[in-house]
Scaffold this active site. Structure first.
Site, PDB file in Angstrom:
ATOM      1  N   SER A  15       0.799  -1.231   0.000  1.00 31.38           N
ATOM      2  CA  SER A  15       0.000   0.000   0.000  1.00 31.38           C
ATOM      3  C   SER A  15       0.828   1.276   0.000  1.00 31.38           C
ATOM      4  CB  SER A  15      -0.931   0.017   1.212  1.00 31.38           C
ATOM      5  OG  SER A  15      -0.185  -0.013   2.403  1.00 31.38           O
ATOM      6  N   ARG A  16       2.116   1.150   0.247  1.00 30.29           N
ATOM      7  CA  ARG A  16       2.969   2.353   0.374  1.00 30.29           C
ATOM      8  C   ARG A  16       4.387   2.008  -0.017  1.00 30.29           C
ATOM      9  NH1 ARG A  16       3.486   3.204   5.979  1.00 30.29           N
ATOM     10  NH2 ARG A  16       1.941   1.678   6.626  1.00 30.29           N
ATOM     11  N   TYR A 152      14.473  -5.702  14.897  1.00 31.64           N
ATOM     12  CA  TYR A 152      14.384  -5.603  13.429  1.00 31.64           C
ATOM     13  C   TYR A 152      15.521  -6.393  12.758  1.00 31.64           C
ATOM     14  CZ  TYR A 152      13.993  -3.197   8.883  1.00 31.64           C
ATOM     15  OH  TYR A 152      13.859  -2.892   7.542  1.00 31.64           O
ATOM     16  N   LYS A 156      15.234  -9.639  10.221  1.00 30.68           N
ATOM     17  CA  LYS A 156      15.744  -9.621   8.843  1.00 30.68           C
ATOM     18  C   LYS A 156      16.855 -10.667   8.651  1.00 30.68           C
ATOM     19  CE  LYS A 156      13.028  -6.355   7.273  1.00 30.68           C
ATOM     20  NZ  LYS A 156      11.987  -6.657   6.285  1.00 30.68           N
TER      21      LYS A 156
HETATM   22  P1  NAP Z   1       6.518   1.493   4.853  1.00 28.12           P
HETATM   23  O1  NAP Z   1       6.534   2.658   3.941  1.00 28.12           O
HETATM   24  O2  NAP Z   1       6.388   1.709   6.310  1.00 28.12           O
HETATM   25  O3  NAP Z   1       5.400   0.458   4.339  1.00 28.12           O
HETATM   26  C1  NAP Z   1       5.175  -0.741   5.030  1.00 28.12           C
HETATM   27  C2  NAP Z   1       4.110  -1.531   4.329  1.00 28.12           C
HETATM   28  O4  NAP Z   1       3.874  -2.742   5.048  1.00 28.12           O
HETATM   29  C3  NAP Z   1       2.797  -0.795   4.246  1.00 28.12           C
HETATM   30  O5  NAP Z   1       2.196  -1.097   3.012  1.00 28.12           O
HETATM   31  C4  NAP Z   1       1.987  -1.409   5.400  1.00 28.12           C
HETATM   32  O6  NAP Z   1       0.607  -1.270   5.100  1.00 28.12           O
HETATM   33  C5  NAP Z   1       2.476  -2.852   5.342  1.00 28.12           C
HETATM   34  N1  NAP Z   1       2.343  -3.616   6.588  1.00 28.12           N
HETATM   35  C6  NAP Z   1       2.879  -3.343   7.799  1.00 28.12           C
HETATM   36  N2  NAP Z   1       2.540  -4.270   8.687  1.00 28.12           N
HETATM   37  C7  NAP Z   1       1.750  -5.171   8.032  1.00 28.12           C
HETATM   38  C8  NAP Z   1       1.094  -6.362   8.414  1.00 28.12           C
HETATM   39  N3  NAP Z   1       1.153  -6.847   9.669  1.00 28.12           N
HETATM   40  N4  NAP Z   1       0.380  -7.032   7.473  1.00 28.12           N
HETATM   41  C9  NAP Z   1       0.304  -6.562   6.212  1.00 28.12           C
HETATM   42  N5  NAP Z   1       0.912  -5.446   5.782  1.00 28.12           N
HETATM   43  C10 NAP Z   1       1.632  -4.758   6.691  1.00 28.12           C
HETATM   44  O7  NAP Z   1       7.887   0.644   4.693  1.00 28.12           O
HETATM   45  P2  NAP Z   1       8.930   0.555   3.484  1.00 28.12           P
HETATM   46  O8  NAP Z   1      10.053   1.456   3.799  1.00 28.12           O
HETATM   47  O9  NAP Z   1       8.250   0.623   2.170  1.00 28.12           O
HETATM   48  O10 NAP Z   1       9.469  -0.930   3.749  1.00 28.12           O
HETATM   49  C11 NAP Z   1       9.047  -2.060   3.023  1.00 28.12           C
HETATM   50  C12 NAP Z   1       9.958  -3.232   3.361  1.00 28.12           C
HETATM   51  O11 NAP Z   1      11.306  -2.880   3.072  1.00 28.12           O
HETATM   52  C13 NAP Z   1       9.927  -3.620   4.839  1.00 28.12           C
HETATM   53  O12 NAP Z   1      10.012  -5.020   4.966  1.00 28.12           O
HETATM   54  C14 NAP Z   1      11.178  -2.968   5.384  1.00 28.12           C
HETATM   55  O13 NAP Z   1      11.660  -3.630   6.529  1.00 28.12           O
HETATM   56  C15 NAP Z   1      12.111  -3.108   4.196  1.00 28.12           C
HETATM   57  N6  NAP Z   1      13.232  -2.168   4.221  1.00 28.12           N
HETATM   58  C16 NAP Z   1      13.020  -0.810   4.135  1.00 28.12           C
HETATM   59  C17 NAP Z   1      14.123   0.046   4.156  1.00 28.12           C
HETATM   60  C18 NAP Z   1      13.985   1.541   4.043  1.00 28.12           C
HETATM   61  O14 NAP Z   1      15.016   2.238   4.139  1.00 28.12           O
HETATM   62  N7  NAP Z   1      12.793   2.085   3.841  1.00 28.12           N
HETATM   63  C19 NAP Z   1      15.402  -0.479   4.271  1.00 28.12           C
HETATM   64  C20 NAP Z   1      15.581  -1.837   4.370  1.00 28.12           C
HETATM   65  C21 NAP Z   1      14.484  -2.676   4.326  1.00 28.12           C
HETATM   66  P3  NAP Z   1      -0.521  -1.101   6.231  1.00 28.12           P
HETATM   67  O15 NAP Z   1       0.026  -0.120   7.223  1.00 28.12           O
HETATM   68  O16 NAP Z   1      -1.748  -0.673   5.523  1.00 28.12           O
HETATM   69  O17 NAP Z   1      -0.677  -2.469   6.762  1.00 28.12           O
END
Ligand code: NAP
Length: 244
Positions: A15-16, A152, A156
């Protein structure tokens, strides 16, 4: 090139941020995409951006029953699932001695157990059809650890062990499993980081910029496509060179 034409993809946390970019990229590659998030309304916002067919479904990945229901619904509506992207993830940062039980549990339940719940729900179908791709979104923190993120980082790092085990179990059935490990990507998740911490991180990125969700989506599209048919059990780091 629409190399995923006719395929069905499920993207959790679609969703985001990174998940939305992945859903859109897989749609551009020709896949029908089921966008999963806890909020159906937010998932629908991504659905509206997709080029091809798809659907939006509410599901908390930490709940095994909801994951099985979603797998069945997607199969009924869009067809057999070819590709699962476990992207849903949360952070609940704190130093170890102040970390609450519920912060540990929430992060492990979503980030690690969530991937187990969804993977188990789709694996049988993929094994029967002797084809499928599972792509788990990890983090460089799962390789290096990070002060203030014991929960976290553990989730991971666990995802890497999980993926390698799944890769070994399912290889004989033509199902491939890999991890994409992002570095610092500009999304809601990183938006609240204090300026000082951002600056310090920026200094550690040889390519001289923060990542965009599209940088991760491109790597996922590669691992989902025919060019990656001999790659399984691997961790593809996408971080501008931060961790080498
Ligand atoms: P984000 O913008 O916070 O988005 C998180 C997404 O996960 C949202 O769509 C949220 O939707 C969904 N979500 C959270 N809990 C959930 C649950 N229990 N069931 C179903 N959906 C759930 O995060 P992002 O930065 O895009 O990160 C996406 C992935 O990349 C994550 O696994 C994160 O750990 C990884 N990551 C991110 C970064 C970074 O720098 N941003 C770096 C390394 C890894 P709802 O709130 O509607 O459920």
């Amino acid at each position: 090139m629409r190399e995923l034409e006719g395929q069905v993809a499920v993207v959790t946390g679609g969703s985001r941020g990174i998940g939305r970019a992945i859903a859109c990229e897989l749609g551009r590659a020709g896949a029908s995409v089921a966008v999963i998030a806890r909020s159906e309304d937010r998932a629908r916002e991504t659905l509206a951006l997709l080029e091809g067919p798809g659907m939006a479904l509410a599901c908390d990945v930490a709940d095994p029953g909801q994951c099985s229901d979603v797998a069945a619904t997607v199969q009924d509506e869009l067809g057999a699932i070819d590709l699962l992207v476990n992207n849903a993830g949360i952070t609940r940062d704190n130093i170890l001695v102040r970390m609450k039980d519920e912060d540990w549990e929430a992060v492990l339940e979503t980030n690690l157990r969530g991937a187990f719940n969804t993977t188990r729900a789709v694996a049988r179908g993929m094994m029967k059809r002797r084809s499928g791709r599972i792509i788990n979104v990890g983090s460089v923190v799962g390789l290096t650890g990070n002060s203030g993120q014991a929960n976290y980082a553990a989730s991971k790092a666990g995802l890497i062990g999980f993926t390698k085990s799944v890769a070994q179990e399912l290889a004989g059935r033509g199902v491939l499993a890999n991890v994409v490990a992002p570095g610092f990507i500009e999304t809601d998740m990183t938006a609240s980081l204090p300026e000082e911490a951002r600056d310090a991180l920026f200094e550690r990125i040889p390519l001289g910029r923060f990542g965009k969700p599209e940088d991760i989506a491109g790597a996922v599209r590669f691992l989902a496509g025919p060019a990656a048919s001999y790659i399984t059990g691997q961790v593809l780091v996408v971080d501008g060179g931060m961790v080498m």
